[in-house]
Design an enzyme around this catalytic site. Structure first.
Site, PDB file in Angstrom:
ATOM      1  N   GLY A 114       0.863  -1.181   0.000  1.00 20.53           N
ATOM      2  CA  GLY A 114       0.000   0.000   0.000  1.00 20.53           C
ATOM      3  C   GLY A 114       0.888   1.215   0.000  1.00 20.53           C
ATOM      4  N   HIS A 132       8.857  -3.260  -6.595  1.00 23.37           N
ATOM      5  CA  HIS A 132       8.294  -2.929  -7.920  1.00 23.37           C
ATOM      6  C   HIS A 132       9.358  -2.290  -8.821  1.00 23.37           C
ATOM      7  CE1 HIS A 132       4.130  -3.675  -6.589  1.00 23.37           C
ATOM      8  NE2 HIS A 132       4.380  -2.949  -5.524  1.00 23.37           N
ATOM      9  N   GLU A 156       9.112  -7.258  -9.917  1.00 23.88           N
ATOM     10  CA  GLU A 156       7.891  -7.991  -9.548  1.00 23.88           C
ATOM     11  C   GLU A 156       8.051  -9.469  -9.896  1.00 23.88           C
ATOM     12  OE1 GLU A 156       4.785  -5.859 -11.552  1.00 23.88           O
ATOM     13  OE2 GLU A 156       4.821  -4.220 -10.091  1.00 23.88           O
ATOM     14  N   SER A 211       5.709  -5.523  -1.028  1.00 26.60           N
ATOM     15  CA  SER A 211       5.768  -4.117  -1.428  1.00 26.60           C
ATOM     16  C   SER A 211       6.105  -3.210  -0.226  1.00 26.60           C
ATOM     17  CB  SER A 211       4.449  -3.740  -2.095  1.00 26.60           C
ATOM     18  OG  SER A 211       4.538  -2.497  -2.730  1.00 26.60           O
ATOM     19  N   ALA A 212       5.213  -2.350   0.222  1.00 25.21           N
ATOM     20  CA  ALA A 212       5.505  -1.495   1.380  1.00 25.21           C
ATOM     21  C   ALA A 212       5.896  -2.324   2.606  1.00 25.21           C
ATOM     22  CB  ALA A 212       4.304  -0.605   1.706  1.00 25.21           C
TER      23      ALA A 212
END
Lengths: 236, 236
Positions: B90, B159, B194, B122-123
């Site tokens: 997020g 990413h 990714e 991700s985050a």
């Protein structure tokens, strides 16, 4: 409100530095030949001197002199006495950190509010809104605040980029990011495509440049496009 | 150092949530059926409940239960007693702000260091490095610090995206941004594409996933590619 030109980018594809803005800059700076340059955003981490040389070369072509704020013994006085100011692009976090470190955020705001002509490109435009919360930059340094000049009452997203419908990348699109911004903030955001700029003249704000539309994001509204020459006064 | 899987993304193109990681997750969480989920990064600003439902659906398929940290009366105790932890992706700024607001940054670090299996996407991977200074996210909220868990001694750029040689856009490429980071910071950065992830097992760190290479950025060195299964221990 001031006399500002807030551009999405310094350079458009195929052009040289500030080239596409040269007519608009002759108008913005028509009453002065001396520009103070704020190189603090340091694109690619280049030095203040190296960055100032790039900006200087572009202004010399317009018959104007340009001097970096870092070369003044008293940068605060330089801002107060400036007849024209230009903040170049680079990294917004680096720019804002240095403006706070030098105690220049408020004096810069005051100079612009009293009418000193101001040019911003990219990060230099971003700081003309109330915060850098819609910056695209990597947060490579931690500034004491994200709050900025609030010359215009909305936030700016420079280098606005439309989603690529063919992309297989799962990172967020720019539109998704700005919508996330509105889950935590109320301010309107203008997505300013490369080639567009926002012109502030006294109390009037206008979208200008290249016949491009800009994308407006307001909290709890569908994003929408506005045409060049649209008056933005009232957007906030 | 811990037992972690730090993925670039939760979802790869054409796949469903966490699908491509399911074998790796069965291994990571082989000793527990109960996962605590940290939904604080709120992708697209969705609620903690809504986000937890998405994660829960993926874990139910693996025969595991999952519960959001926000639903515990005492989140600190929940972290301390957790048998497995997952922090979803997020917005990194939102995630870090909430971890600090809840006083959970240090307890989370301690839980991971003592060996609680940890999944980040991700985050959630970004915070496993020393800071979010190589986040791609928009700084929509102002966290009290950019410092994070420092489970691995290098920074992560999730990413990771290669420059598009056909692009006419003048915004910075990811590589340019990470090079700027190195003008102000010394830490190595892994650009994690990714489909790739970093696996931490005790004192060993390995690049895994999809036979993809990852791009390593070290200060004052040319960036270079490393192959999947490369051991990253020692990178910092």
């Amino acid at each position: 409100m001031g006399n500002c030109l807030l551009a999405s980018t310094s350079t458009i594809y195929g052009g040289t530095y500030l080239e596409y803005l040269s007519d608009a800059l002759k108008d913005l700076f028509k009453d002065t030949d001396e520009i103070i340059f704020i190189p603090y955003a340091r694109p690619s981490g280049i030095s203040h001197d190296a960055y100032t040389s790039i900006a200087e070369a572009a202004f010399v072509k317009m018959g104007k002199t340009l001097r970096g704020i870092h070369s003044f013994e008293n940068p605060l006085e330089a801002i107060k006495n400036a007849k024209g100011i230009f903040t170049g692009g680079g990294n917004s976090f680096v720019l804002v950190s240095e403006l706070y470190a030098q105690n220049l955020m408020q004096p810069l705001q005051e100079a612009i509010r009293k009418g000193t002509p101001y040019l911003g490109t990219s990060a230099g435009s971003n700081i003309a809104g109330p915060s850098i919360r819609t910056s695209n930059d990597m947060p490579i340094v931690y500034p004491p605040s994200f709050a900025t000049l609030a010359i215009v009452p909305f936030n700016i997203n420079p280098h606005y980029l439309d989603p690529d419908p063919t992309s297989k990348h799962k990172g967020e699109t720019r539109e998704t990011r700005i919508k996330e911004f509105h889950k935590f903030n109320d301010l309107a955001v203008i997505g300013l495509r490369e080639g567009s700029w926002v012109r502030v003249q006294d109390e009037q704000i206008t979208l200008e440049g290249s016949n491009l539309t800009a994308r407006i994001f307001e909290k709890d509204k569908m994003p929408y496009e506005i045409a060049a020459t649209t008056i933005l006064t009232g957007l906030k």
